[in-house]
Design an enzyme around this catalytic site. Structure first.
Site, PDB file in Angstrom:
ATOM      1  N   HIS A   1       0.788  -1.228   0.000  1.00  0.00           N
ATOM      2  CA  HIS A   1       0.000   0.000   0.000  1.00  0.00           C
ATOM      3  C   HIS A   1       0.821   1.279   0.000  1.00  0.00           C
ATOM      4  O   HIS A   1       0.261   2.370  -0.011  1.00  0.00           O
ATOM      5  CB  HIS A   1      -0.961  -0.001   1.197  1.00  0.00           C
TER       6      HIS A   1
ATOM      7  N   GLY B   1      -5.645  11.850   8.854  1.00  0.00           N
ATOM      8  CA  GLY B   1      -6.534  10.918   8.169  1.00  0.00           C
ATOM      9  C   GLY B   1      -6.620  11.243   6.678  1.00  0.00           C
ATOM     10  O   GLY B   1      -6.623  10.362   5.829  1.00  0.00           O
TER      11      GLY B   1
ATOM     12  N   ARG C   1      -4.732  16.709   3.568  1.00  0.00           N
ATOM     13  CA  ARG C   1      -4.161  17.360   4.754  1.00  0.00           C
ATOM     14  C   ARG C   1      -2.664  17.079   4.834  1.00  0.00           C
ATOM     15  O   ARG C   1      -1.877  17.926   5.246  1.00  0.00           O
ATOM     16  CB  ARG C   1      -4.832  16.831   6.023  1.00  0.00           C
TER      17      ARG C   1
ATOM     18  N   ARG D   1      -3.045   4.550  -4.286  1.00  0.00           N
ATOM     19  CA  ARG D   1      -4.459   4.762  -3.902  1.00  0.00           C
ATOM     20  C   ARG D   1      -4.760   6.208  -3.519  1.00  0.00           C
ATOM     21  O   ARG D   1      -5.723   6.464  -2.766  1.00  0.00           O
ATOM     22  CB  ARG D   1      -4.842   3.857  -2.722  1.00  0.00           C
TER      23      ARG D   1
ATOM     24  N   ARG E   1      -0.567  10.548  15.292  1.00  0.00           N
ATOM     25  CA  ARG E   1      -1.784  10.855  14.547  1.00  0.00           C
ATOM     26  C   ARG E   1      -2.134  12.307  14.792  1.00  0.00           C
ATOM     27  O   ARG E   1      -2.137  12.768  15.938  1.00  0.00           O
ATOM     28  CB  ARG E   1      -2.933   9.947  15.016  1.00  0.00           C
ATOM     29  N   ILE E   2      -2.371  13.054  13.709  1.00  0.00           N
ATOM     30  CA  ILE E   2      -2.868  14.422  13.821  1.00  0.00           C
ATOM     31  C   ILE E   2      -4.227  14.428  13.140  1.00  0.00           C
ATOM     32  O   ILE E   2      -4.332  14.087  11.963  1.00  0.00           O
ATOM     33  CB  ILE E   2      -1.892  15.451  13.190  1.00  0.00           C
ATOM     34  N   GLY E   3      -5.255  14.735  13.905  1.00  0.00           N
ATOM     35  CA  GLY E   3      -6.587  14.624  13.319  1.00  0.00           C
ATOM     36  C   GLY E   3      -7.596  15.471  14.049  1.00  0.00           C
ATOM     37  O   GLY E   3      -7.245  16.312  14.877  1.00  0.00           O
ATOM     38  N   SER E   4      -8.854  15.237  13.718  1.00  0.00           N
ATOM     39  CA  SER E   4      -9.914  15.975  14.384  1.00  0.00           C
ATOM     40  C   SER E   4     -10.742  15.018  15.224  1.00  0.00           C
ATOM     41  O   SER E   4     -10.643  13.797  15.088  1.00  0.00           O
ATOM     42  CB  SER E   4     -10.789  16.688  13.350  1.00  0.00           C
TER      43      SER E   4
ATOM     44  N   GLU F   1     -25.373   5.042  15.845  1.00  0.00           N
ATOM     45  CA  GLU F   1     -26.764   4.719  16.206  1.00  0.00           C
ATOM     46  C   GLU F   1     -26.894   4.355  17.675  1.00  0.00           C
ATOM     47  O   GLU F   1     -27.906   3.794  18.088  1.00  0.00           O
ATOM     48  CB  GLU F   1     -27.266   3.547  15.330  1.00  0.00           C
TER      49      GLU F   1
ATOM     50  N   GLU G   1     -13.108   9.942  17.996  1.00  0.00           N
ATOM     51  CA  GLU G   1     -12.501   9.942  16.659  1.00  0.00           C
ATOM     52  C   GLU G   1     -12.509   8.484  16.200  1.00  0.00           C
ATOM     53  O   GLU G   1     -13.261   7.694  16.763  1.00  0.00           O
ATOM     54  CB  GLU G   1     -11.108  10.602  16.653  1.00  0.00           C
ATOM     55  N   MET G   2     -11.692   8.111  15.226  1.00  0.00           N
ATOM     56  CA  MET G   2     -11.870   6.768  14.672  1.00  0.00           C
ATOM     57  C   MET G   2     -10.574   5.978  14.428  1.00  0.00           C
ATOM     58  O   MET G   2     -10.616   4.959  13.730  1.00  0.00           O
ATOM     59  CB  MET G   2     -12.685   6.863  13.360  1.00  0.00           C
ATOM     60  N   GLU G   3      -9.446   6.421  14.981  1.00  0.00           N
ATOM     61  CA  GLU G   3      -8.167   5.766  14.632  1.00  0.00           C
ATOM     62  C   GLU G   3      -7.211   5.471  15.779  1.00  0.00           C
ATOM     63  O   GLU G   3      -6.381   4.548  15.678  1.00  0.00           O
ATOM     64  CB  GLU G   3      -7.400   6.628  13.602  1.00  0.00           C
TER      65      GLU G   3
ATOM     66  N   SER H   1     -13.133  19.522  16.320  1.00  0.00           N
ATOM     67  CA  SER H   1     -13.765  20.168  15.165  1.00  0.00           C
ATOM     68  C   SER H   1     -15.262  20.356  15.374  1.00  0.00           C
ATOM     69  O   SER H   1     -15.895  21.151  14.681  1.00  0.00           O
ATOM     70  CB  SER H   1     -13.536  19.333  13.905  1.00  0.00           C
ATOM     71  N   ASP H   2     -15.824  19.607  16.318  1.00  0.00           N
ATOM     72  CA  ASP H   2     -17.255  19.720  16.588  1.00  0.00           C
ATOM     73  C   ASP H   2     -17.530  19.217  17.998  1.00  0.00           C
ATOM     74  O   ASP H   2     -16.690  18.537  18.582  1.00  0.00           O
ATOM     75  CB  ASP H   2     -18.077  18.919  15.558  1.00  0.00           C
TER      76      ASP H   2
ATOM     77  N   ARG I   1     -10.827  25.760  10.353  1.00  0.00           N
ATOM     78  CA  ARG I   1     -10.265  24.436  10.657  1.00  0.00           C
ATOM     79  C   ARG I   1      -8.768  24.425  10.429  1.00  0.00           C
ATOM     80  O   ARG I   1      -8.023  23.828  11.182  1.00  0.00           O
ATOM     81  CB  ARG I   1     -10.904  23.364   9.782  1.00  0.00           C
TER      82      ARG I   1
HETATM   83  N1  HPA Z   1     -17.250  11.147  15.279  1.00  0.00           N
HETATM   84  C1  HPA Z   1     -16.215  10.439  14.852  1.00  0.00           C
HETATM   85  N2  HPA Z   1     -15.102  10.997  14.432  1.00  0.00           N
HETATM   86  C2  HPA Z   1     -15.012  12.334  14.439  1.00  0.00           C
HETATM   87  C3  HPA Z   1     -16.058  13.129  14.876  1.00  0.00           C
HETATM   88  C4  HPA Z   1     -17.235  12.505  15.316  1.00  0.00           C
HETATM   89  O1  HPA Z   1     -18.201  13.150  15.723  1.00  0.00           O
HETATM   90  N3  HPA Z   1     -15.687  14.433  14.746  1.00  0.00           N
HETATM   91  C5  HPA Z   1     -14.433  14.417  14.258  1.00  0.00           C
HETATM   92  N4  HPA Z   1     -14.017  13.163  14.062  1.00  0.00           N
END
Ligand code: HPA
Length: 234
Positions: free
Chosen positions: A4, A20, A24, A43, A87-90, A162, A179-181, A203-204, A217
């Site tokens: 990869h 991610g 970026r 990819r 990791r640098i992310g939101s 959900e 976040e997710m990672e 970010s939120d 951002r």
């Molecule tokens: N959920 C998952 N990952 C995210 C979110 C979220 O609300 N905001 C930024 N990354």
């Protein structure tokens, strides 16, 4: 070259920052890194290597979610010899006092599952950040006057969640953000004896519904990039 990552041997630095979003990665390379060279575009998951204050560094996109990050982190560590991965992310804030633009440094991460869950089976492995990176990032963030939170986060498998009941329990138990990672990154770092940290910009907010306008951002993300670089080369 790996399956990869198209970089040649030696083209990846020992220190890797992982946003991610591959665009970026390009933005970080263009704005913070000297002599940045494109080393991967397999990819479209862009990777760049250059220097920051004379230190060699790679910025490699991870994609979204733990299965994607796991592929890139495995190959960076096992095939290219990466030793420090940040990791640098939101992230989405899960506490009232975790506001948009704040930085969250993840000590640990709660999950429902990770790509390593199958291997761990009944074991609930506790992923942790590298303490040296974490404390250096905290010092760098504090010195900049950035509002920073250090604690546990949630690495989710879904963006469109959900299970509001789970969010409620995590908020109740002091989890700072979602976040997710990060969890899989920390698990891989533990497995291979390398250093990892997740430095995240809020970010939120899941509590207030506030979201950072897109033009803002970049500025918040920039603070975090510099915090991550200062921590990596501290
Ligand atoms: N959920 C998952 N990952 C995210 C979110 C979220 O609300 N905001 C930024 N990354």
């Amino acid at each position: 070259m790996t399956i990869h990552i198209g970089a040649k041997p030696g083209q990846i630095a020992e220190t890797v920052l992982m946003p991610g979003d591959p665009y970026r990665a390009r933005w970080v390379a263009e704005n913070f890194i000297e002599d940045a060279e494109l080393v991967n575009e397999t990819r479209g998951m862009l990777g760049f290597t250059g220097t920051w204050r004379g230190n060699r560094v790679t910025i490699q996109g991870s994609g979204m979610g733990m299965p994607s990050l796991s592929i890139y982190a495995n190959e960076l560590i096992r095939d290219y010899g990466a030793k420090t991965l940040i990791r640098i992310g939101s992230c989405g804030g899960m506490q009232k006092n975790v506001n948009v633009r704040d930085v969250v440094l993840a000590m640990t991460s709660t999950t429902l599952s990770t790509p390593s869950s199958g291997m761990f089976r009944e074991l609930n492995f506790a992923p942790v950040a590298d303490y040296g990176l974490l404390s250096a990032a905290h010092a760098a963030a504090t010195a900049r006057g950035v509002a920073t939170h250090v604690g546990g986060i949630y690495s989710s498998d879904v963006f469109y969640d959900e299970r509001p009941d789970l969010t409620e329990q995590m908020t109740r138990h002091g989890v700072l953000a979602v976040e997710m990672e990060a969890a899989e990154l920390y698990i891989l770092a533990a497995r291979y004896g390398v250093r990892a940290l997740a430095a995240l910009t809020v970010s939120d907010s899941l509590v207030t519904g506030e979201a950072l306008p897109s033009e803002e951002r970049e500025k918040s993300f920039g603070d975090m990039v510099e915090i991550a670089l200062e921590a990596a080369f501290n």
